[in-house]
Design a protein around this motif. Structure first.
Motif, short mmCIF file in Angstrom:
data_model
loop_
_atom_site.label_atom_id
_atom_site.label_comp_id
_atom_site.label_asym_id
_atom_site.label_seq_id
_atom_site.Cartn_x
_atom_site.Cartn_y
_atom_site.Cartn_z
N VAL A 99 0.90 -8.08 -11.22
CA VAL A 99 0.56 -7.54 -12.53
C VAL A 99 1.81 -7.61 -13.39
O VAL A 99 2.80 -6.93 -13.12
N ASP A 100 1.78 -8.47 -14.39
CA ASP A 100 2.91 -8.63 -15.32
C ASP A 100 2.36 -8.42 -16.73
O ASP A 100 2.02 -9.37 -17.43
N ARG A 101 2.25 -7.16 -17.13
CA ARG A 101 1.66 -6.82 -18.43
C ARG A 101 2.46 -7.37 -19.59
O ARG A 101 1.92 -7.64 -20.65
N ARG A 102 3.77 -7.51 -19.42
CA ARG A 102 4.65 -7.97 -20.50
C ARG A 102 4.82 -9.48 -20.52
O ARG A 102 5.36 -10.03 -21.46
N GLY A 103 4.36 -10.15 -19.48
CA GLY A 103 4.49 -11.60 -19.43
C GLY A 103 5.93 -12.06 -19.31
O GLY A 103 6.31 -13.07 -19.89
N ILE A 104 6.73 -11.33 -18.50
CA ILE A 104 8.15 -11.70 -18.38
C ILE A 104 8.39 -12.81 -17.37
O ILE A 104 9.46 -13.40 -17.33
N LEU A 150 10.99 -9.19 -12.25
CA LEU A 150 10.14 -8.13 -11.71
C LEU A 150 8.93 -7.84 -12.58
O LEU A 150 9.04 -7.61 -13.77
N PRO A 151 7.76 -7.81 -11.94
CA PRO A 151 6.54 -7.48 -12.66
C PRO A 151 6.36 -5.96 -12.72
O PRO A 151 7.20 -5.20 -12.25
N ALA A 156 14.03 -9.10 -1.60
CA ALA A 156 14.64 -9.80 -2.74
C ALA A 156 14.78 -8.89 -3.95
O ALA A 156 15.59 -9.15 -4.83
N ALA A 157 13.98 -7.83 -4.00
CA ALA A 157 14.00 -6.92 -5.16
C ALA A 157 13.96 -5.47 -4.65
O ALA A 157 12.92 -4.81 -4.72
N PRO A 158 15.09 -4.98 -4.12
CA PRO A 158 15.11 -3.63 -3.54
C PRO A 158 14.85 -2.51 -4.56
O PRO A 158 14.62 -1.37 -4.17
N GLU A 159 14.84 -2.85 -5.83
CA GLU A 159 14.54 -1.83 -6.85
C GLU A 159 13.06 -1.49 -6.93
O GLU A 159 12.65 -0.63 -7.70
N LEU A 180 3.82 -2.37 -4.51
CA LEU A 180 5.22 -2.33 -4.94
C LEU A 180 5.26 -2.01 -6.43
O LEU A 180 4.60 -2.68 -7.21
N VAL A 181 6.04 -1.00 -6.78
CA VAL A 181 6.20 -0.61 -8.17
C VAL A 181 7.68 -0.34 -8.42
O VAL A 181 8.42 0.01 -7.49
N PRO A 182 8.15 -0.48 -9.66
CA PRO A 182 9.56 -0.17 -9.95
C PRO A 182 9.88 1.29 -9.59
O PRO A 182 9.06 2.19 -9.79
N ARG A 183 11.08 1.51 -9.05
CA ARG A 183 11.50 2.88 -8.72
C ARG A 183 11.57 3.73 -9.97
O ARG A 183 11.32 4.91 -9.95
N HIS A 184 11.94 3.11 -11.08
CA HIS A 184 12.00 3.79 -12.36
C HIS A 184 11.02 3.12 -13.29
O HIS A 184 11.16 1.94 -13.59
#
Length: 194
Positions: A129-134, A154-155, A171-174, A187-191
């Motif tokens: 899920v990449d709502r911002r299209g980054i 990161l999505p 690869a993305a411990p955040e 998986l979701v961002p910690r912040h």
């Protein structure tokens, strides 16, 4: 307005499973059949609308002979473009484009995909899920379809089989990992970036 995407990787779907997906999506207000045209709307190579029944579209998907682009309908005037592609070794992807949708519409589409990903009998490999299209949807193919370890930007959220989720998290411990059941992890961002 969002301009991102939701990329859904899974094992191949049969016509019956596609019908189940349409039922689940309809629970969230996404209809395959256009409310006024009484048919599914598939885009041909020129970008023109081709009307067909849900059953015909399901058969085309089940044949795995070509990529297809079609619409899900939130209203008679608001659609979500879906690009379906069969991938070698019995896998497939669906990319739902969130361009032009309002935040509440994006949440409905996301909820529909997450519900289908966890409820359908065809095993889900990953949902990005990449709502911002980054990132670019194709950039996730290596890690979601194969044993790749390269993770794009990161999505907003990832639902993935545990082995894939573990590679992404290394690869993305955040990203924080939560058990989603049935061998899947969320998986979701910690912040939260919001």
């Amino acid at each position: 307005m969002a301009d991102g995407f939701i990329q859904w990787y899974r094992e191949d779907v049969t016509t019956a499973v596609f019908a189940e997906q349409a039922e689940i999506f309809s629970e969230f207000g996404l209809k395959l059949i256009h409310p006024n045209r009484n048919a599914a709307v598939v885009l041909d190579i020129e970008g023109d609308d081709v009307l067909m029944s849900q059953e015909e579209l399901g058969v085309l998907i089940g044949q795995r002979i070509a990529s297809l682009t079609f619409s899900w309908w939130l209203t008679a005037d608001t659609n979500v473009i879906d690009t379906y592609e069969a991938v070698p070794v019995g896998r497939e992807t669906q990319t739902l484009w969130l361009d032009g949708l309002h935040p509440d519409e994006v949440r409905r589409v996301e909820s529909a995909v997450m519900a289908a990903a966890t409820r359908l009998p065809a095993p889900t490999r990953a949902v990005i899920v990449d709502r911002r299209g980054i990132s670019d949807p194709d950039a996730w193919d290596s890690v979601a379809l194969h044993d790749g370890t390269g993770v794009p930007l990161l999505p907003d959220k990832v639902l993935a089989l545990d082995p894939i989720a573990e590679r992404i998290q290394r690869a993305a411990p955040e990203l924080r990992k939560e058990d989603a059941g049935a061998g899947l992890s969320l998986l979701v961002p910690r912040h939260d970036p919001a």
